[in-house]
Design a protein around this motif. Structure first.
Motif, PDB file in Angstrom:
ATOM      1  N   ILE A  10      27.329  60.032  11.508  1.00  0.00           N
ATOM      2  CA  ILE A  10      25.456  60.239  10.165  1.00  0.00           C
ATOM      3  C   ILE A  10      24.713  61.109   9.729  1.00  0.00           C
ATOM      4  CG2 ILE A  10      25.173  57.852  12.026  1.00  0.00           C
ATOM      5  CD1 ILE A  10      23.583  59.931  13.303  1.00  0.00           C
ATOM      6  N   SER A  11      24.416  60.594   8.594  1.00  0.00           N
ATOM      7  CA  SER A  11      23.852  61.573   7.602  1.00  0.00           C
ATOM      8  C   SER A  11      22.211  61.385   8.010  1.00  0.00           C
ATOM      9  CB  SER A  11      24.283  61.575   6.533  1.00  0.00           C
ATOM     10  OG  SER A  11      24.064  60.200   6.090  1.00  0.00           O
ATOM     11  N   THR A  12      21.948  61.264   8.379  1.00  0.00           N
ATOM     12  CA  THR A  12      20.121  60.936   8.507  1.00  0.00           C
ATOM     13  C   THR A  12      20.101  60.525   9.680  1.00  0.00           C
ATOM     14  OG1 THR A  12      20.014  58.935   8.329  1.00  0.00           O
ATOM     15  CG2 THR A  12      20.061  60.261   6.100  1.00  0.00           C
ATOM     16  N   THR A  13      18.935  60.927  10.260  1.00  0.00           N
ATOM     17  CA  THR A  13      18.181  60.763  11.668  1.00  0.00           C
ATOM     18  C   THR A  13      17.979  59.106  11.619  1.00  0.00           C
ATOM     19  OG1 THR A  13      17.300  62.636  11.664  1.00  0.00           O
ATOM     20  CG2 THR A  13      16.181  61.235  13.261  1.00  0.00           C
ATOM     21  N   PRO A  14      18.166  58.386  12.665  1.00  0.00           N
ATOM     22  CA  PRO A  14      17.975  56.948  12.719  1.00  0.00           C
ATOM     23  C   PRO A  14      17.124  57.285  13.254  1.00  0.00           C
ATOM     24  CG  PRO A  14      19.402  57.815  14.491  1.00  0.00           C
ATOM     25  CD  PRO A  14      19.373  58.953  13.041  1.00  0.00           C
ATOM     26  N   ILE A  15      15.825  57.704  12.032  1.00  0.00           N
ATOM     27  CA  ILE A  15      14.136  57.170  12.888  1.00  0.00           C
ATOM     28  C   ILE A  15      13.529  56.244  13.292  1.00  0.00           C
ATOM     29  CG2 ILE A  15      11.918  57.707  12.542  1.00  0.00           C
ATOM     30  CD1 ILE A  15      12.620  59.670  10.332  1.00  0.00           C
ATOM     31  N   ILE A  16      14.354  54.824  12.241  1.00  0.00           N
ATOM     32  CA  ILE A  16      14.155  53.481  12.763  1.00  0.00           C
ATOM     33  C   ILE A  16      14.356  52.601  14.263  1.00  0.00           C
ATOM     34  CG2 ILE A  16      14.203  51.034  11.823  1.00  0.00           C
ATOM     35  CD1 ILE A  16      11.744  52.281   9.973  1.00  0.00           C
ATOM     36  N   THR A  17      15.480  53.641  14.651  1.00  0.00           N
ATOM     37  CA  THR A  17      16.013  53.109  15.949  1.00  0.00           C
ATOM     38  C   THR A  17      15.280  53.782  16.165  1.00  0.00           C
ATOM     39  OG1 THR A  17      18.409  52.387  14.979  1.00  0.00           O
ATOM     40  CG2 THR A  17      18.732  53.220  16.338  1.00  0.00           C
ATOM     41  N   TYR A  18      15.110  54.967  16.463  1.00  0.00           N
ATOM     42  CA  TYR A  18      14.732  56.030  17.662  1.00  0.00           C
ATOM     43  C   TYR A  18      12.991  54.856  17.939  1.00  0.00           C
ATOM     44  CZ  TYR A  18      17.656  59.790  17.849  1.00  0.00           C
ATOM     45  OH  TYR A  18      18.842  59.953  17.153  1.00  0.00           O
ATOM     46  N   SER A  19      12.556  54.241  16.900  1.00  0.00           N
ATOM     47  CA  SER A  19      11.131  54.201  17.167  1.00  0.00           C
ATOM     48  C   SER A  19      11.548  52.652  17.616  1.00  0.00           C
ATOM     49  CB  SER A  19      10.894  53.814  15.381  1.00  0.00           C
ATOM     50  OG  SER A  19      10.234  55.205  14.915  1.00  0.00           O
ATOM     51  N   ILE A  20      12.819  51.525  17.274  1.00  0.00           N
ATOM     52  CA  ILE A  20      12.825  50.530  17.954  1.00  0.00           C
ATOM     53  C   ILE A  20      13.261  51.579  19.550  1.00  0.00           C
ATOM     54  CG2 ILE A  20      14.134  48.214  17.914  1.00  0.00           C
ATOM     55  CD1 ILE A  20      14.814  49.013  15.244  1.00  0.00           C
ATOM     56  N   ILE A  21      13.376  52.089  19.846  1.00  0.00           N
ATOM     57  CA  ILE A  21      13.572  52.444  21.336  1.00  0.00           C
ATOM     58  C   ILE A  21      12.794  52.234  21.792  1.00  0.00           C
ATOM     59  CG2 ILE A  21      15.201  53.829  22.700  1.00  0.00           C
ATOM     60  CD1 ILE A  21      17.774  53.735  21.223  1.00  0.00           C
ATOM     61  N   VAL A  22      11.803  53.098  21.521  1.00  0.00           N
ATOM     62  CA  VAL A  22      10.275  53.560  22.494  1.00  0.00           C
ATOM     63  C   VAL A  22       9.744  52.442  21.927  1.00  0.00           C
ATOM     64  CG1 VAL A  22       8.403  55.027  21.201  1.00  0.00           C
ATOM     65  CG2 VAL A  22      11.194  55.645  21.280  1.00  0.00           C
ATOM     66  N   LEU A  23       9.525  51.565  21.214  1.00  0.00           N
ATOM     67  CA  LEU A  23       8.565  50.062  21.552  1.00  0.00           C
ATOM     68  C   LEU A  23       9.133  49.428  22.596  1.00  0.00           C
ATOM     69  CD1 LEU A  23       6.135  48.604  20.334  1.00  0.00           C
ATOM     70  CD2 LEU A  23       7.978  48.066  18.341  1.00  0.00           C
ATOM     71  N   ASN A  24      10.461  49.527  22.333  1.00  0.00           N
ATOM     72  CA  ASN A  24      11.095  48.412  23.782  1.00  0.00           C
ATOM     73  C   ASN A  24      10.739  48.937  25.125  1.00  0.00           C
ATOM     74  OD1 ASN A  24      13.101  46.528  22.927  1.00  0.00           O
ATOM     75  ND2 ASN A  24      13.836  47.623  21.390  1.00  0.00           N
ATOM     76  N   ILE A  25      10.697  50.102  25.154  1.00  0.00           N
ATOM     77  CA  ILE A  25      10.547  50.726  26.151  1.00  0.00           C
ATOM     78  C   ILE A  25       9.303  50.631  27.006  1.00  0.00           C
ATOM     79  CG2 ILE A  25      11.014  52.921  27.544  1.00  0.00           C
ATOM     80  CD1 ILE A  25      13.279  53.893  26.154  1.00  0.00           C
ATOM     81  N   THR A  26       8.162  51.074  25.577  1.00  0.00           N
ATOM     82  CA  THR A  26       7.115  51.048  25.751  1.00  0.00           C
ATOM     83  C   THR A  26       6.659  49.449  26.355  1.00  0.00           C
ATOM     84  OG1 THR A  26       6.877  52.670  24.394  1.00  0.00           O
ATOM     85  CG2 THR A  26       4.723  51.335  24.867  1.00  0.00           C
ATOM     86  N   VAL A  27       7.286  48.326  26.013  1.00  0.00           N
ATOM     87  CA  VAL A  27       6.402  47.076  25.543  1.00  0.00           C
ATOM     88  C   VAL A  27       7.276  46.610  27.909  1.00  0.00           C
ATOM     89  CG1 VAL A  27       7.186  44.660  25.425  1.00  0.00           C
ATOM     90  CG2 VAL A  27       6.400  46.117  23.938  1.00  0.00           C
ATOM     91  N   PHE A  28       8.683  47.466  28.032  1.00  0.00           N
ATOM     92  CA  PHE A  28       9.021  46.753  29.087  1.00  0.00           C
ATOM     93  C   PHE A  28       7.917  47.119  30.369  1.00  0.00           C
ATOM     94  CE2 PHE A  28      11.462  48.104  33.092  1.00  0.00           C
ATOM     95  CZ  PHE A  28      12.306  46.792  33.177  1.00  0.00           C
ATOM     96  N   VAL A  29       8.233  48.529  29.776  1.00  0.00           N
ATOM     97  CA  VAL A  29       6.491  49.686  31.049  1.00  0.00           C
ATOM     98  C   VAL A  29       5.781  48.590  31.193  1.00  0.00           C
ATOM     99  CG1 VAL A  29       5.590  51.787  31.152  1.00  0.00           C
ATOM    100  CG2 VAL A  29       7.713  51.656  30.358  1.00  0.00           C
TER     101      VAL A  29
END
Length: 114
Positions: A10-29
């Protein structure tokens, strides 16, 4: 077969992917902090209920609502820790390869259209 990584650089930081992961964890908690009654109410409101979704697409729905929004919000609800871990593993491995494609399609390096 469970993917642990891929060979696509990959050539860029996948900010959206990381954001979705954090959002999923937040909702689960948040889900785990609810009582049984609160959790049932939470799922009734934010999860897809097929009968309610079908009724909302009738010419005159019985109760005006945004039931179609559950098509999006239900993507962040998980039934348990293994369910969450499995989904996030696949998102971690493959999300970083899909995100640049959406950026190219929109012609904008900062905007992502899902």
């Amino acid at each position: 077969m469970v993917p642990l990584r891929d060979d696509n650089p990959i050539s860029t930081t996948p900010i959206i992917t990381y954001s979705i992961i954090v959002l999923n964890i937040t909702v689960f908690v948040f889900q785990t902090s609810l009582s049984i009654a609160e959790l049932e109410s939470f799922f009734d409101h934010w999860a897809i209920v097929p009968g309610q979704l079908t009724a909302s697409f009738q010419p005159v729905p019985p109760i005006p609502s945004l039931e179609w929004a559950t098509l999006i919000t239900s993507q962040f609800l998980h039934g348990g820790l293994l369910h969450l871990a499995g989904n996030l593993l696949f998102l971690w491995v493959f999300g970083n390869n899909i995100e640049p494609t959406f950026r190219r399609l929109t012609g904008n390096k900062r905007c992502v259209v899902f």
